[in-house]
Write an enzyme that holds these catalytic residues in place. Structure first.
Site, PDB file in Angstrom:
ATOM      1  N   CYS A 217       8.403 -98.116 -12.732  1.00 16.21           N
ATOM      2  CA  CYS A 217       8.238 -96.744 -12.243  1.00 16.21           C
ATOM      3  C   CYS A 217       9.509 -96.254 -11.558  1.00 16.21           C
ATOM      4  CB  CYS A 217       7.046 -96.658 -11.294  1.00 16.21           C
ATOM      5  SG  CYS A 217       7.154 -97.757  -9.872  1.00 16.21           S
ATOM      6  N   THR A 218      10.220 -97.166 -10.889  1.00 13.09           N
ATOM      7  CA  THR A 218      11.457 -96.789 -10.197  1.00 13.09           C
ATOM      8  C   THR A 218      12.561 -96.463 -11.190  1.00 13.09           C
ATOM      9  OG1 THR A 218      10.917 -98.157  -8.279  1.00 13.09           O
ATOM     10  CG2 THR A 218      13.223 -97.554  -8.571  1.00 13.09           C
TER      11      THR A 218
END
Length: 450
Positions: A217-218
């Site tokens: 997600c990062t």
């Protein structure tokens, strides 16, 4: 009358081990208590002693060369990797014509041709492909690995081979000593492990830094580092676009160049600096800096310990050597202590503290086992015995059908699963050939059982 000159090769071969004879055939003030000087010591090294070398990379090449020239006549080497161009600057048993071939097989062929007194048997396989009977044939195991998982696995295998007397003491004939070396840049370490007696790999697991992983997600939504941009291109864009129609090859300049250009575009989009061609190579190939001189020093320390243990001529190191030649030379040896709570060698169920079983889910437990410096597991499978005496699989990701059947357990709390305080969990993982037993220890006394 003609006189035949002696064969210089035979003369050299007979003199090759004169230095070892000075050590093994006479006693000295530093000899180990009980050492018996004899010509049989060298004969044992040359004909009977079997040593397993795990890894034929930078350390492994040095170890093979050192042990072959120290009189060891029967060596085995395991390595599952093939030779890459980037290996050739330090893995000196290989040549450009060997690229793509098995490291173990090429290394064995080189030593067998160069050192006539040594026979090296290669194994182009993973260490997990062999069972206990294979490892039992060796007098010593020496590791030149770049994988913590592999270290933990062979550590567990050697511990599982221990046999015990009726009074609970270890049968010393079942001990296979392990000598482990590791390097990173100008730093390195060597250690001697006597399974069951000295600190094992798991006892000092917190000495190894956890592997850096970037959350998907990062890297997809909020990249902050140049590594995030590179990982995004490697994991997402490469898979989606498949620009060359073949799997990613970290040694192919075209592949690295493509990733570099896309990572640079993404870094500019998010105002991130620091993306370089060299950094792309390091991220894609998970490069650990390697210096040939460090490999040579650590391999020499390991080979010396193998020699001392095989011949009993001197006391072995006790038991952990640190080495650093970044600014001059610094070495330090200390005795790593066994951990009473070691997951591998304590032989007792280890407590697994749970703050609140009513809110802690099985997924939380698995995340703890993976992220905690104490455990550092990869993909743990959990089973337990319920109150009715039936064994229940709580979660197992390795088998698709079982994973699908147990997936619903991940979101349930331990209380909902019917797990009580003191209940034992059997945990299996890729980091160990044998199962470990953990005992739930609830901090909260009130458990709502569903």
């Amino acid at each position: 009358m003609s006189v035949h000159s002696p064969n210089p090769g035979l003369i050299l071969q007979s003199k090759r081990f004169n230095g070892l004879r000075n050590i093994l055939e006479r006693e000295g003030p530093f000899c180990k208590d009980g050492f018996a000087a004899s010509s049989e010591n060298l004969e044992f090294l040359q004909t009977k002693c079997q040593v397993l070398i795990i890894g034929a990379g930078g350390l492994g090449c040095e170890l093979l060369k050192d042990l072959a020239l120290m009189g060891f006549g029967n060596l085995h080497v395991i390595d599952m990797d093939t030779i890459e161009l980037s290996n050739l600057n330090r893995q000196f048993l290989f040549r450009r014509t060997d690229i793509g071939a098995s490291k173990a097989e090429c290394a064995a062929r080189f030593i067998n041709a160069r050192v006539p007194t040594c026979r090296v048997t290669p194994h182009f396989k993973k260490i997990q492909d062999f069972d206990e009977s294979f490892y039992q044939q060796f007098h010593l195991v020496v590791c030149g690995l770049d994988s913590i998982v592999a270290r933990r696995w062979i550590n567990g295998m050697l511990l599982s081979m221990l046999r015990y007397e009726e009074d609970g003491t270890i049968d010393t004939s079942s001990i296979v000593p392990m000598i482990d070396g590791g390097t990173e840049g100008f730093k390195g370490n060597a250690r001697v492990i006597l399974p069951g007696f000295t600190a094992c790999i798991e006892c000092t697991l917190d000495l190894f830094p956890p592997q850096v992983n970037y959350p998907l997600c990062t890297i997809a939504n909020t990249p902050r580092l140049p590594e995030h941009c590179i990982e995004y291109v490697k994991i997402i864009q490469w898979e989606k676009q498949n620009p060359f129609g073949v799997p990613l090859d970290g040694d192919d300049p075209q592949h690295i160049g493509w990733i570099y250009e896309r990572a640079l575009e993404r870094s500019n989009e998010f105002n991130i600096t620091g993306v370089t061609y060299r950094l792309v190579q390091g991220v894609v190939k998970h490069i650990i800096p390697a210096v040939a001189s460090t490999n040579a020093a650590i391999a020499a320390a390991c080979a010396l310990e193998v020699f001392k243990l095989a011949t009993s001529c001197y006391d072995s190191m006790a038991n952990y050597l640190n080495f650093n030649d970044l600014d001059g030379i610094y070495t330090y040896t200390y005795e790593a202590e066994k951990s009473e709570n070691c997951l591998a060698c304590s032989n007792t169920p280890q407590p697994l503290p749970i703050e609140d079983p009513n809110t802690t889910t099985l997924e939380d437990v698995i995340k703890l086992l993976c992220d905690s410096p104490r455990f550092q597991l990869k993909s743990p499978a959990l089973t337990t015995v319920m109150k009715d005496g039936k064994r229940r699989t709580l979660y197992m990701s390795g088998v698709k059908s079982i994973e699908e059947a147990t997936r619903k357990n991940l979101t349930q709390s331990l209380g909902e699963l019917g797990l009580h305080d003191g209940q034992q969990l059997t945990v299996t993982d890729a980091t160990s050939p044998s199962a470990m037993t953990l005992q739930l220890k609830y901090q909260s006394n009130e458990v709502e059982m569903v």
